[in-house]
Design a protein around this motif. Structure first.
Motif, PDB file in Angstrom:
ATOM      1  N   LYS A 143       0.833  -1.204   0.000  1.00 40.22           N
ATOM      2  CA  LYS A 143       0.000   0.000   0.000  1.00 40.22           C
ATOM      3  C   LYS A 143       0.868   1.254   0.000  1.00 40.22           C
ATOM      4  CE  LYS A 143      -3.937  -2.091   2.257  1.00 40.22           C
ATOM      5  NZ  LYS A 143      -4.410  -2.463   3.584  1.00 40.22           N
ATOM      6  N   LYS A 144       2.047   1.141   0.547  1.00 38.95           N
ATOM      7  CA  LYS A 144       2.919   2.318   0.620  1.00 38.95           C
ATOM      8  C   LYS A 144       3.517   2.644  -0.749  1.00 38.95           C
ATOM      9  CE  LYS A 144       3.736   1.738   5.466  1.00 38.95           C
ATOM     10  NZ  LYS A 144       4.509   1.091   6.502  1.00 38.95           N
ATOM     11  N   GLN A 145       3.693   1.647  -1.540  1.00 39.79           N
ATOM     12  CA  GLN A 145       4.093   1.822  -2.945  1.00 39.79           C
ATOM     13  C   GLN A 145       5.114   2.939  -3.163  1.00 39.79           C
ATOM     14  OE1 GLN A 145       0.513   2.194  -5.245  1.00 39.79           O
ATOM     15  NE2 GLN A 145       0.421  -0.001  -5.538  1.00 39.79           N
ATOM     16  N   LEU A 146       6.164   2.863  -2.461  1.00 40.84           N
ATOM     17  CA  LEU A 146       7.189   3.891  -2.580  1.00 40.84           C
ATOM     18  C   LEU A 146       7.925   3.776  -3.926  1.00 40.84           C
ATOM     19  CD1 LEU A 146       8.510   6.130  -0.811  1.00 40.84           C
ATOM     20  CD2 LEU A 146      10.257   4.438  -0.257  1.00 40.84           C
ATOM     21  N   LYS A 147       8.062   4.915  -4.597  1.00 47.02           N
ATOM     22  CA  LYS A 147       8.793   4.933  -5.873  1.00 47.02           C
ATOM     23  C   LYS A 147       9.875   6.002  -5.821  1.00 47.02           C
ATOM     24  CE  LYS A 147       6.078   2.014  -7.996  1.00 47.02           C
ATOM     25  NZ  LYS A 147       6.531   0.641  -7.925  1.00 47.02           N
ATOM     26  N   LYS A 148      10.920   5.728  -6.560  1.00 48.17           N
ATOM     27  CA  LYS A 148      11.981   6.724  -6.684  1.00 48.17           C
ATOM     28  C   LYS A 148      11.812   7.375  -8.064  1.00 48.17           C
ATOM     29  CE  LYS A 148      16.990   7.030  -6.670  1.00 48.17           C
ATOM     30  NZ  LYS A 148      18.225   6.219  -6.704  1.00 48.17           N
ATOM     31  N   VAL A 149      11.641   8.689  -8.068  1.00 49.22           N
ATOM     32  CA  VAL A 149      11.350   9.390  -9.332  1.00 49.22           C
ATOM     33  C   VAL A 149      12.473  10.382  -9.632  1.00 49.22           C
ATOM     34  CG1 VAL A 149       9.662  10.819 -10.567  1.00 49.22           C
ATOM     35  CG2 VAL A 149       8.880   9.192  -8.842  1.00 49.22           C
ATOM     36  N   SER A 150      12.851  10.403 -10.896  1.00 49.73           N
ATOM     37  CA  SER A 150      13.866  11.347 -11.334  1.00 49.73           C
ATOM     38  C   SER A 150      13.342  12.024 -12.614  1.00 49.73           C
ATOM     39  CB  SER A 150      15.168  10.579 -11.610  1.00 49.73           C
ATOM     40  OG  SER A 150      16.171  11.475 -11.939  1.00 49.73           O
ATOM     41  N   VAL A 151      13.224  13.369 -12.585  1.00 54.25           N
ATOM     42  CA  VAL A 151      12.640  14.096 -13.724  1.00 54.25           C
ATOM     43  C   VAL A 151      13.612  15.174 -14.203  1.00 54.25           C
ATOM     44  CG1 VAL A 151      10.519  15.178 -14.574  1.00 54.25           C
ATOM     45  CG2 VAL A 151      10.514  14.041 -12.352  1.00 54.25           C
ATOM     46  N   GLU A 152      13.807  15.215 -15.506  1.00 52.06           N
ATOM     47  CA  GLU A 152      14.586  16.320 -16.076  1.00 52.06           C
ATOM     48  C   GLU A 152      13.601  17.248 -16.811  1.00 52.06           C
ATOM     49  OE1 GLU A 152      18.359  17.251 -19.023  1.00 52.06           O
ATOM     50  OE2 GLU A 152      17.767  15.171 -18.686  1.00 52.06           O
ATOM     51  N   PHE A 153      13.455  18.476 -16.285  1.00 52.55           N
ATOM     52  CA  PHE A 153      12.532  19.449 -16.884  1.00 52.55           C
ATOM     53  C   PHE A 153      13.262  20.282 -17.934  1.00 52.55           C
ATOM     54  CE2 PHE A 153      10.959  18.585 -12.600  1.00 52.55           C
ATOM     55  CZ  PHE A 153       9.627  18.327 -12.837  1.00 52.55           C
ATOM     56  N   ARG A 154      12.468  20.803 -18.896  1.00 52.87           N
ATOM     57  CA  ARG A 154      13.099  21.673 -19.884  1.00 52.87           C
ATOM     58  C   ARG A 154      13.449  23.011 -19.228  1.00 52.87           C
ATOM     59  NH1 ARG A 154      10.097  22.793 -25.426  1.00 52.87           N
ATOM     60  NH2 ARG A 154      10.737  20.670 -25.828  1.00 52.87           N
ATOM     61  N   ASP A 155      12.513  23.507 -18.400  1.00 52.07           N
ATOM     62  CA  ASP A 155      12.735  24.799 -17.738  1.00 52.07           C
ATOM     63  C   ASP A 155      13.179  24.587 -16.302  1.00 52.07           C
ATOM     64  OD1 ASP A 155      11.718  26.023 -20.077  1.00 52.07           O
ATOM     65  OD2 ASP A 155       9.679  25.499 -19.364  1.00 52.07           O
ATOM     66  N   HIS A 156      13.721  25.646 -15.757  1.00 50.86           N
ATOM     67  CA  HIS A 156      14.178  25.563 -14.375  1.00 50.86           C
ATOM     68  C   HIS A 156      12.980  25.381 -13.444  1.00 50.86           C
ATOM     69  CE1 HIS A 156      16.681  26.078 -10.928  1.00 50.86           C
ATOM     70  NE2 HIS A 156      15.922  27.091 -10.487  1.00 50.86           N
ATOM     71  N   MET A 157      13.129  24.529 -12.484  1.00 56.84           N
ATOM     72  CA  MET A 157      12.021  24.200 -11.573  1.00 56.84           C
ATOM     73  C   MET A 157      12.544  24.327 -10.148  1.00 56.84           C
ATOM     74  SD  MET A 157       8.945  22.675 -12.131  1.00 56.84           S
ATOM     75  CE  MET A 157       7.696  21.932 -11.109  1.00 56.84           C
ATOM     76  N   ILE A 158      11.913  25.191  -9.371  1.00 51.01           N
ATOM     77  CA  ILE A 158      12.414  25.307  -7.992  1.00 51.01           C
ATOM     78  C   ILE A 158      11.724  24.261  -7.121  1.00 51.01           C
ATOM     79  CG2 ILE A 158      13.117  27.735  -8.088  1.00 51.01           C
ATOM     80  CD1 ILE A 158      10.450  28.339  -6.603  1.00 51.01           C
ATOM     81  N   THR A 159      12.442  23.786  -6.142  1.00 49.40           N
ATOM     82  CA  THR A 159      11.978  22.704  -5.283  1.00 49.40           C
ATOM     83  C   THR A 159      10.625  23.026  -4.654  1.00 49.40           C
ATOM     84  OG1 THR A 159      14.267  22.332  -4.787  1.00 49.40           O
ATOM     85  CG2 THR A 159      12.701  21.193  -3.401  1.00 49.40           C
ATOM     86  N   GLU A 160      10.464  24.307  -4.214  1.00 54.19           N
ATOM     87  CA  GLU A 160       9.247  24.689  -3.498  1.00 54.19           C
ATOM     88  C   GLU A 160       8.004  24.638  -4.395  1.00 54.19           C
ATOM     89  OE1 GLU A 160      12.116  26.330  -3.329  1.00 54.19           O
ATOM     90  OE2 GLU A 160      12.598  25.706  -1.286  1.00 54.19           O
ATOM     91  N   SER A 161       8.215  24.831  -5.727  1.00 58.40           N
ATOM     92  CA  SER A 161       7.058  24.865  -6.619  1.00 58.40           C
ATOM     93  C   SER A 161       6.543  23.445  -6.912  1.00 58.40           C
ATOM     94  CB  SER A 161       7.424  25.535  -7.942  1.00 58.40           C
ATOM     95  OG  SER A 161       8.328  24.733  -8.652  1.00 58.40           O
ATOM     96  N   PHE A 162       7.178  22.504  -6.337  1.00 54.29           N
ATOM     97  CA  PHE A 162       6.827  21.110  -6.582  1.00 54.29           C
ATOM     98  C   PHE A 162       5.670  20.742  -5.666  1.00 54.29           C
ATOM     99  CE2 PHE A 162       7.964  16.748  -7.632  1.00 54.29           C
ATOM    100  CZ  PHE A 162       8.371  16.937  -8.944  1.00 54.29           C
ATOM    101  N   GLY A 163       4.506  21.299  -5.977  1.00 56.99           N
ATOM    102  CA  GLY A 163       3.435  21.302  -4.983  1.00 56.99           C
ATOM    103  C   GLY A 163       2.463  20.144  -5.027  1.00 56.99           C
ATOM    104  N   ILE A 164       2.921  18.902  -5.021  1.00 59.96           N
ATOM    105  CA  ILE A 164       1.951  17.801  -4.894  1.00 59.96           C
ATOM    106  C   ILE A 164       2.238  17.009  -3.611  1.00 59.96           C
ATOM    107  CG2 ILE A 164       1.357  17.511  -7.330  1.00 59.96           C
ATOM    108  CD1 ILE A 164       3.351  15.181  -7.399  1.00 59.96           C
ATOM    109  N   GLN A 165       1.197  16.294  -3.190  1.00 62.75           N
ATOM    110  CA  GLN A 165       1.293  15.507  -1.950  1.00 62.75           C
ATOM    111  C   GLN A 165       2.232  14.306  -2.139  1.00 62.75           C
ATOM    112  OE1 GLN A 165      -0.775  15.889   1.104  1.00 62.75           O
ATOM    113  NE2 GLN A 165      -0.823  17.934   0.228  1.00 62.75           N
ATOM    114  N   SER A 166       2.667  13.758  -1.030  1.00 59.44           N
ATOM    115  CA  SER A 166       3.407  12.486  -0.988  1.00 59.44           C
ATOM    116  C   SER A 166       4.780  12.540  -1.648  1.00 59.44           C
ATOM    117  CB  SER A 166       2.604  11.357  -1.650  1.00 59.44           C
ATOM    118  OG  SER A 166       1.308  11.314  -1.134  1.00 59.44           O
ATOM    119  N   VAL A 167       5.307  13.754  -1.813  1.00 60.26           N
ATOM    120  CA  VAL A 167       6.668  13.882  -2.347  1.00 60.26           C
ATOM    121  C   VAL A 167       7.601  14.213  -1.188  1.00 60.26           C
ATOM    122  CG1 VAL A 167       8.187  15.290  -3.799  1.00 60.26           C
ATOM    123  CG2 VAL A 167       5.964  14.560  -4.657  1.00 60.26           C
TER     124      VAL A 167
END
Lengths: 269, 296
Positions: free
Chosen positions: B221-245
């Protein structure tokens, strides 16, 4: 004792045992084949031997040149000490590997996870060791006896021959128990064959040194070879009860200690 | 309540001053398929080696089928099969000689038949010398020897190392079938995936201590995943506004790596609104799982 393990170990060692038997028997046959030539040229040989320091002959059990003229004296001086050294090397190499090999070959995990106690493993392997040492001694002693019968020029004392053979056997068993004891002390398994052979040779060297150097006589008592009397032509030649107790006592103590250690030893592979 | 097949109480093992395992408590019931998972050096093999009486505990006790693992070791081993992590065997023997040697320790009447059946199942040539076998084939020998006497308990220490995926599937199928007949299975591994797939309950061990015993369903149920994303534009950590991250780390360029334990559809929905060059979703390593769940 576990029959399955015993038979597997006997089969595993049969090739090595056969090679050792052949080598020692050939050595005896070759040496004894010189006896008649020796007797035909005894005055020359004795003259030559008189140039060798007395101590150098004593360690081979020759207190008098005339000892060499009897077939038993010749056999004792030229074969028995080497039978003792080679037999002891065979015995210590076998014993130092018989338990330890399972660890460094990484097979101990199979053996110790069978329905078998450590006591059964220990005594099965010990029985294999004794069987091998007994067989080697019986075959080589028999080869010596037959050779003497074939080349002798007069009777020899069978009693003295049996005592000589018994000393050889006791010495081999003692080195077997030394090898077994050392192997149980090794915590992270690795082969100790070279060390074991070295130990026999060092003891032999100490014994030789103590015989040929007057000042070093006492250090000979460190060596088990010192307690194996090979002076078979001496009319008073008999088995020394203290020496017998020494061989049996030390062998029993070392085997007993090995058993105790092995029963509680952590086995890593 | 029936007595447990494996009952470990306050079990400890020290190698001199070095810790092996410390106060392990574990109870495995009859018919269970129990996973024992942890990184290398966590204490899995130490625990198993004590159960198999290869090494002796410094403290505590362990019982198998109600019998003491030291005192009753012979009786226990009549009913236990064991696959060691290192599949070495007597190199001078052929496969058949080795398996025959193994089976003669047990009171088994159909030994030869059992050898034939299992070797056929694993496609193992009985006439080959063990020294000539590949790691995978040596592993097959190891598996077969553990099952010859139809044990009630099977203890597996990293059993799939060296087995190809096809043989792994044959192996797991066989274990499931034996389990249905009543065999209890104690399965040690450092691969979370195979434990999740095969076991019903799992103990997680780290640093010589059991940090969690959990039902596999809960872990899933915990289904932990390791995610790695390369964005085209600069992305600040704080703008990463979804739950469970959690544990967001900025990498080279516009790459962000993080652990995600929520619904995967929510993550994909979020990503669909971004310009992405590369996206990688993978199973986290055990250490990462431990750090995520048990750092406190």
């Amino acid at each position: 004792m576990n029959r399955n393990l015993f038979l597997k170990e006997i089969r595993r060692n049969v090739f090595s045992l056969t090679i050792w038997m052949i080598v020692i028997t050939l050595l005896i046959v070759v040496t004894m084949s010189f006896y008649r030539t020796f007797m035909e040229n005894q005055s020359k040989v004795v003259g030559m031997l008189s140039l060798i320091p007395k101590g150098a002959l004593q360690f081979k059990g020759i207190s008098n040149f005339n000892d060499l003229l009897s077939v038993l004296g010749f056999y004792s001086a030229n074969n028995v000490i080497y039978m003792m050294v080679l037999g002891s090397i065979f015995s210590i190499v076998l014993s130092s590997n018989i338990l330890l090999k399972e660890e460094y070959d990484k097979t101990a995990e199979y053996l110790l996870t069978r329905p078998i106690t450590r006591s059964e493993i220990f005594f099965s392997k010990l029985s294999v060791l004794f069987t091998n040492v007994f067989l080697l001694n019986i075959v080589t002693a028999l080869a010596g006896f037959i050779c003497m019968e074939l080349v002798m020029k007069g009777p020899f004392s069978i009693r003295a021959f049996i005592i000589l053979s018994l000393y050889t056997l006791l010495l081999n068993i003692l080195f077997g128990s030394i090898g077994l004891f050392i192997s149980t002390l090794i915590k992270r398994a690795k082969p100790i064959t070279t060390f074991s052979i070295g130990l026999v040779l060092i003891f032999y060297f100490i014994f030789t040194l103590s015989k040929i150097t007057e000042g070093a006589a006492k250090i000979g008592f460190i060596s088990p070879f010192r307690f194996a009397n090979v002076d078979a032509t001496n009319p008073a030649y008999t088995i020394n009860i203290w020496h017998l107790a020494y061989f049996i006592g030390i062998s029993l103590i070392l085997t007993g200690l090995s058993y105790r250690i092995y029963k509680r030893k952590d086995i890593y592979t | 309540m029936s007595s447990p097949v494996i009952d470990i109480t306050d079990l400890s093992k020290y190698y001199g001053k070095t810790r092996g395992i410390e106060n392990i408590n574990l109870r495995i019931d009859e018919g269970e398929i129990f996973g024992f998972i942890g990184p290398n050096g966590a204490g899995k093999s130490t625990t198993i080696r004590i159960l198999m009486n290869l090494i002796f505990p410094t403290g505590g006790s362990a019982r198998i089928m109600g019998m003491d693992v030291i005192r009753d070791t012979k009786k226990i081993k009549m009913q236990v099969g064991y696959i060691p992590s290192d599949a070495s065997a007597y190199s001078s023997m052929s496969v058949h000689e080795f398996l025959s040697y193994c089976i003669r320790f047990y009171e088994v009447h159909n030994g030869e038949q059992r050898i034939s059946e299992l070797s056929e199942l694993f496609e193992l040539d009985l006439n080959r010398q063990i020294t000539d076998l590949s790691l995978g084939n040596r592993k097959k020998v190891s598996i077969i020897q553990s099952l010859l006497h139809s044990p009630k308990l099977l203890i597996l220490d990293e059993p799939t190392t060296g087995l190809d995926p096809l043989m792994q599937s044959v192996f797991f199928e066989l274990l499931r079938s034996e389990n249905k007949k009543g065999m209890t299975i104690f399965f040690s591994s450092h691969i979370l995936g195979e434990v999740q797939m095969f076991c019903k309950r799992v103990a997680i061990i780290k640093g010589g201590k059991i940090i969690k015993i959990e039902d596999i369903d809960n872990l899933r149920k915990k289904q932990l995943k390791k995610v790695s994303v390369e964005f085209r534009d600069h992305m600040i950590t704080e703008s990463f506004g979804i739950q469970s991250v959690e544990n967001v780390i900025a990498g080279p360029g516009n790459t962000l790596s993080f652990m995600y334990s929520g619904n995967i559809n929510e993550l994909i929905n979020f990503m669909s609104g971004k310009k992405i060059i590369n996206l990688m979703i993978e199973e986290p390593s055990l250490d990462e799982i431990f750090l995520h769940y048990y750092k406190n």
